[in-house]
Structure formats: structure tokens, C-alpha cells
Scaffold this motif. Structure first.
Motif, PDB file in Angstrom:
ATOM      1  N   TYR A  14      10.062  37.316  56.223  1.00 57.13           N
ATOM      2  CA  TYR A  14       9.006  36.403  55.494  1.00 57.13           C
ATOM      3  C   TYR A  14       8.796  36.639  54.074  1.00 57.13           C
ATOM      4  O   TYR A  14       8.605  35.680  53.263  1.00 57.13           O
ATOM      5  CB  TYR A  14       7.655  36.763  56.113  1.00 57.13           C
ATOM      6  N   ALA A  15       8.638  37.974  53.421  1.00 55.15           N
ATOM      7  CA  ALA A  15       8.705  38.241  52.121  1.00 55.15           C
ATOM      8  C   ALA A  15       9.722  37.709  51.098  1.00 55.15           C
ATOM      9  O   ALA A  15       9.680  37.354  50.102  1.00 55.15           O
ATOM     10  CB  ALA A  15       8.586  39.851  51.979  1.00 55.15           C
ATOM     11  N   ARG A  16      10.995  37.813  51.789  1.00 56.76           N
ATOM     12  CA  ARG A  16      12.155  37.284  51.012  1.00 56.76           C
ATOM     13  C   ARG A  16      12.068  35.723  51.103  1.00 56.76           C
ATOM     14  O   ARG A  16      12.584  34.844  50.209  1.00 56.76           O
ATOM     15  CB  ARG A  16      13.526  37.751  51.596  1.00 56.76           C
ATOM     16  N   ALA A  17      11.798  35.221  52.148  1.00 57.21           N
ATOM     17  CA  ALA A  17      12.080  33.534  52.443  1.00 57.21           C
ATOM     18  C   ALA A  17      10.792  32.880  51.506  1.00 57.21           C
ATOM     19  O   ALA A  17      10.825  31.622  51.131  1.00 57.21           O
ATOM     20  CB  ALA A  17      11.853  33.200  53.786  1.00 57.21           C
ATOM     21  N   GLU A  18       9.524  33.395  51.735  1.00 56.73           N
ATOM     22  CA  GLU A  18       8.451  32.930  51.098  1.00 56.73           C
ATOM     23  C   GLU A  18       7.665  33.999  50.286  1.00 56.73           C
ATOM     24  O   GLU A  18       6.395  34.246  50.432  1.00 56.73           O
ATOM     25  CB  GLU A  18       7.366  32.440  52.259  1.00 56.73           C
ATOM     26  N   PRO A  19       8.258  34.278  49.118  1.00 53.53           N
ATOM     27  CA  PRO A  19       7.672  35.424  48.196  1.00 53.53           C
ATOM     28  C   PRO A  19       6.291  35.109  47.520  1.00 53.53           C
ATOM     29  O   PRO A  19       5.401  35.906  47.553  1.00 53.53           O
ATOM     30  CB  PRO A  19       8.603  35.833  47.263  1.00 53.53           C
ATOM     31  N   ARG A  20       6.129  33.781  47.067  1.00 51.41           N
ATOM     32  CA  ARG A  20       4.971  33.442  46.637  1.00 51.41           C
ATOM     33  C   ARG A  20       3.572  33.450  47.655  1.00 51.41           C
ATOM     34  O   ARG A  20       2.563  34.232  47.593  1.00 51.41           O
ATOM     35  CB  ARG A  20       5.057  32.238  45.809  1.00 51.41           C
ATOM     36  N   ALA A  21       4.144  32.821  48.626  1.00 55.70           N
ATOM     37  CA  ALA A  21       2.876  32.853  49.708  1.00 55.70           C
ATOM     38  C   ALA A  21       2.501  34.485  50.450  1.00 55.70           C
ATOM     39  O   ALA A  21       1.507  34.788  50.643  1.00 55.70           O
ATOM     40  CB  ALA A  21       3.428  32.029  50.992  1.00 55.70           C
ATOM     41  N   PHE A  22       3.627  35.206  50.462  1.00 52.12           N
ATOM     42  CA  PHE A  22       3.565  36.733  50.811  1.00 52.12           C
ATOM     43  C   PHE A  22       2.767  37.313  49.718  1.00 52.12           C
ATOM     44  O   PHE A  22       1.724  37.940  50.189  1.00 52.12           O
ATOM     45  CB  PHE A  22       4.792  37.328  50.716  1.00 52.12           C
ATOM     46  N   TRP A  23       2.976  37.330  48.417  1.00 53.03           N
ATOM     47  CA  TRP A  23       2.348  37.992  47.417  1.00 53.03           C
ATOM     48  C   TRP A  23       0.797  37.638  47.293  1.00 53.03           C
ATOM     49  O   TRP A  23      -0.106  38.314  47.024  1.00 53.03           O
ATOM     50  CB  TRP A  23       3.013  38.118  46.264  1.00 53.03           C
ATOM     51  N   ASP A  24       0.700  36.095  47.164  1.00 51.29           N
ATOM     52  CA  ASP A  24      -0.702  35.757  47.358  1.00 51.29           C
ATOM     53  C   ASP A  24      -1.642  36.144  48.378  1.00 51.29           C
ATOM     54  O   ASP A  24      -2.664  36.710  48.091  1.00 51.29           O
ATOM     55  CB  ASP A  24      -0.667  34.117  47.166  1.00 51.29           C
ATOM     56  N   LYS A  25      -1.221  36.210  49.559  1.00 53.85           N
ATOM     57  CA  LYS A  25      -1.856  36.828  50.434  1.00 53.85           C
ATOM     58  C   LYS A  25      -2.126  38.110  50.425  1.00 53.85           C
ATOM     59  O   LYS A  25      -3.312  38.706  50.704  1.00 53.85           O
ATOM     60  CB  LYS A  25      -1.079  36.310  52.144  1.00 53.85           C
ATOM     61  N   LEU A  26      -1.177  38.827  50.178  1.00 49.64           N
ATOM     62  CA  LEU A  26      -1.309  40.525  49.869  1.00 49.64           C
ATOM     63  C   LEU A  26      -2.273  40.531  48.890  1.00 49.64           C
ATOM     64  O   LEU A  26      -3.343  41.367  48.973  1.00 49.64           O
ATOM     65  CB  LEU A  26      -0.110  40.877  49.393  1.00 49.64           C
ATOM     66  N   LEU A  27      -2.425  40.157  47.643  1.00 53.36           N
ATOM     67  CA  LEU A  27      -3.227  40.410  46.549  1.00 53.36           C
ATOM     68  C   LEU A  27      -4.738  39.886  47.022  1.00 53.36           C
ATOM     69  O   LEU A  27      -5.720  40.535  46.635  1.00 53.36           O
ATOM     70  CB  LEU A  27      -2.725  39.708  45.245  1.00 53.36           C
TER      71      LEU A  27
END
Length: 317
Positions: A33-46
Motif C-alpha cells: 500500500y505504501a508503494r502504491a499510494e505513497p501520498r495517501a499513506f504518508w498523509d494518514k501517517l502524519l
């Protein structure tokens, strides 16, 4: 200076490595998921770090490392801006390569590690951080053949490298903090005492992890008190007790650790004694609240922070 300024609270991103948090069924699926949708992944993380109420972020292994953090935002400056927009600070970065390097006595292996650490240090400095937390090499499983003793001679080889690495990072404005990782050569009381003796306090500092010290069979309060002047950051985590001496030490060791970690305040760490130690030794700096792969990390970190503020900070004051 207010208490809140002297102790600053952050979280290591390993806390968010639970499949349930991401709505997937495996660790591999998190990576995908992190590789496929990096922006969504990091936005949710932060956004989740912000929601938990802490202000600091410690990067760790992929998909939570510094290269991963740059990709969705396009540059180091853009990533730093995303932190700032949420009121967050990059407090530190975990460097795991030493643990996985095996026998790094060869000059070529050491040069490769130093090159990776230099690039990481430049990123940390660009984001306003000056601490690199480093995992130590793992010990050998008890009884494994051929036996490799962690004696003075072997410890000195590792310490000499850490001294040189620490000096290299210092030249880039970053401090090396050795992490007390259970089943490494820097977790049990004897091993920590040995490495602290052999390394130069000007260049090699310490990041005690309360839970890992307990899992290794030692007392974090007693151990850290002996070396308190070396502590520049600390991981606050709880554990139910030590692991068996014959625990296999292999690529699954971190998964074996997880059942021994528990929610903040439910384990063996004597938190009132811990906070009194920090108060009496005038410790100021980052306190990293952490759980390995928490199913509900926002709730768990927020609850831990509430316990700290209500029960521990009045002692620290």
C-alpha cells in the motif's frame, strides 16, 4: 522553563506497523500500500501522529524511512513543510542497517555503512533533527555453533567502528545514540556497561528503551542511572517481563518481541522511579512513546500521553 519544554513527546513510526490500522491483512500488504499510494499513506501517517497528541516523529525502517518520506512529497523541504503544517518536528531517525550488516569488520562493509549514515544524517539535519538512533548488531542464539563470544576483543572492534561513525555524524551536525535493542550486543546490563566503557562519550551517546531492557532481563532505572550522562533521547515503552534465554535470534526476532510488549503502564517498568530518575539527573529532551505495531496506535499513544501528564509529569516538576 516549563515542564513541557524540558520533556518533549514523540512517537516512533514502528507504532503504526499493524495491518489492522491500515485495513489490510499482513505486513507485506502495508508495504504494498505504501508503494502504491505513497501520498495517501504518508498523509494518514502524519495526520495520525498529530491526532495522537505528540509533537515529534522518529523515522524507522521502510516503509517508514527517510527515502520513503521524500517520495510522496517530492523533496526534503516539502516533507519538512508537511511536518510543520501539522505542528510536528522530526525529532530523530532510526538507523537499522548496522543490525542487519552481520560481520562488518571488513573496511568495504564499514565504508558502505558510513556512506548510508552520512546521507541519512544530511536528511535529518535538513529537517531540523540532530539525533540518529542506531540499532546495535544482534547477538548469537544461545548454544549456536560455532560459538561467537561477545568478549572484550569483539566488543572493541564494534566500539571502534561506532566511535568513527559517531565522529563522522558529528561533523555533519548529528549525534549518534545507540539503542538498547533486546537480543543485540547493547541491551543487557553487562553488554551496555561494556559498550559504554569502550566508546567515546563525546561521539557515542545512548537511547535507552525501557521495554527492551526489561525483555533483556535488566532493570532500566538502575541501568540508565549508571549512564545517564550519555542519554540524549529515550524510548518509553512497557514490557511484561524478560524473554527466555534460549530465544532463537534470527530474522524473526522482532516478531518474537511483540507479545512481550504491552500498553503503557501495564508492564514491569517502574514509571514513577523512571520519571524521578530523569528529574534528579536533570534530563531534558525527547521522550519517544512507542508500541511495536499497535492495532489502535492513535488511541494507545494518546492514552499513554494522558497517563504521563496526569501521573508522571507532576513528579518531574
Amino acid at each position: 522553563m516549563a515542564t513541557g519544554d524540558r520533556l518533549r513527546f514523540g512517537v516512533d513510526l514502528v507504532t503504526f506497523f499493524h495491518p489492522g490500522f491500515w485495513g489490510v491483512d499482513s505486513h507485506d500488504a502495508i508495504v504494498a500500500y505504501a508503494r502504491a499510494e505513497p501520498r495517501a499513506f504518508w498523509d494518514k501517517l502524519l495526520d495520525s501522529v498529530q491526532a495522537a497528541g505528540v509533537t515529534g516523529v522518529e523515522l524507522t525502517f521502510s516503509p517508514f524511512n527517510w527515502q520513503d518520506a521524500i517520495k510522496p512529497y517530492g523533496s526534503v523541504d516539502a516533507f519538512a513543510a508537511e511536518l510543520t503544517r501539522r505542528g510536528l518536528t522530526l525529532c530523530s531517525g532510526f538507523f537499522a542497517e548496522l543490525e542487519a550488516a552481520g560481520d562488518f569488520a571488513e573496511p568495504e562493509a564499514q565504508r558502505a555503512l558510513i556512506d548510508k549514515a552520512e546521507r541519512y544524517a544530511d536528511f535529518l539535519k535538513a529537517c531540523g533533527s540532530d539525533i540518529m538512533v542506531i540499532g546495535a548488531p544482534l547477538r548469537q542464539t544461545l548454544g549456536a555453533q560455532p560459538v561467537q563470544f561477545h568478549d572484550f576483543d569483539r566488543a572493541k572492534v564494534i566500539a571502534d567502528f561506532l566511535n568513527r561513525l559517531g565522529a563522522t555524524l558529528h561533523a555533519r551536525g548529528v549525534r549518534l545514540a545507540l539503542h538498547t535493542e533486546a537480543h543485540s550486543i547493547f541491551a543487557g546490563a553487562r553488554d551496555v556497561d561494556l559498550m559504554m566503557l569502550l566508546t567515546d562519550p563525546a561521539y557515542v551517546h545512548m537511547c535507552p528503551d525501557t521495554a527492551h531492557i526489561i525483555v533483556a532481563g535488566s532493570d532500566p532505572v538502575q541501568l540508565v542511572d549508571r549512564h545517564h550522562e550519555r542519554m540524549i533521547i529515550a524510548h518509553w515503552k512497557d514490557a511484561i517481563g524478560p524473554m527466555p534465554a534460549d530465544t532463537p535470534i534470527d530474522r524473526h526476532i522482532h516478531e518474537r518481541h511483540q507479545p512481550y510488549f504491552c500498553s503503557f503502564g501495564l508492564g514491569r517498568v517502574d514509571w514513577p522511579a523512571w520519571i524521578r530518575l530523569l528529574r534528579d539527573r536533570s534530563y531534558e529532551g525527547w521522550a519517544i512513546l512507542e508500541l511495536d505495531a499497535a492495532p489502535d496506535p492513535v488511541r494507545d499513544i494518546a492514552n499513554g500521553l494522558t497517563l504521563v501528564r496526569q501521573a508522571l509529569l507532576p513528579i518531574y516538576r
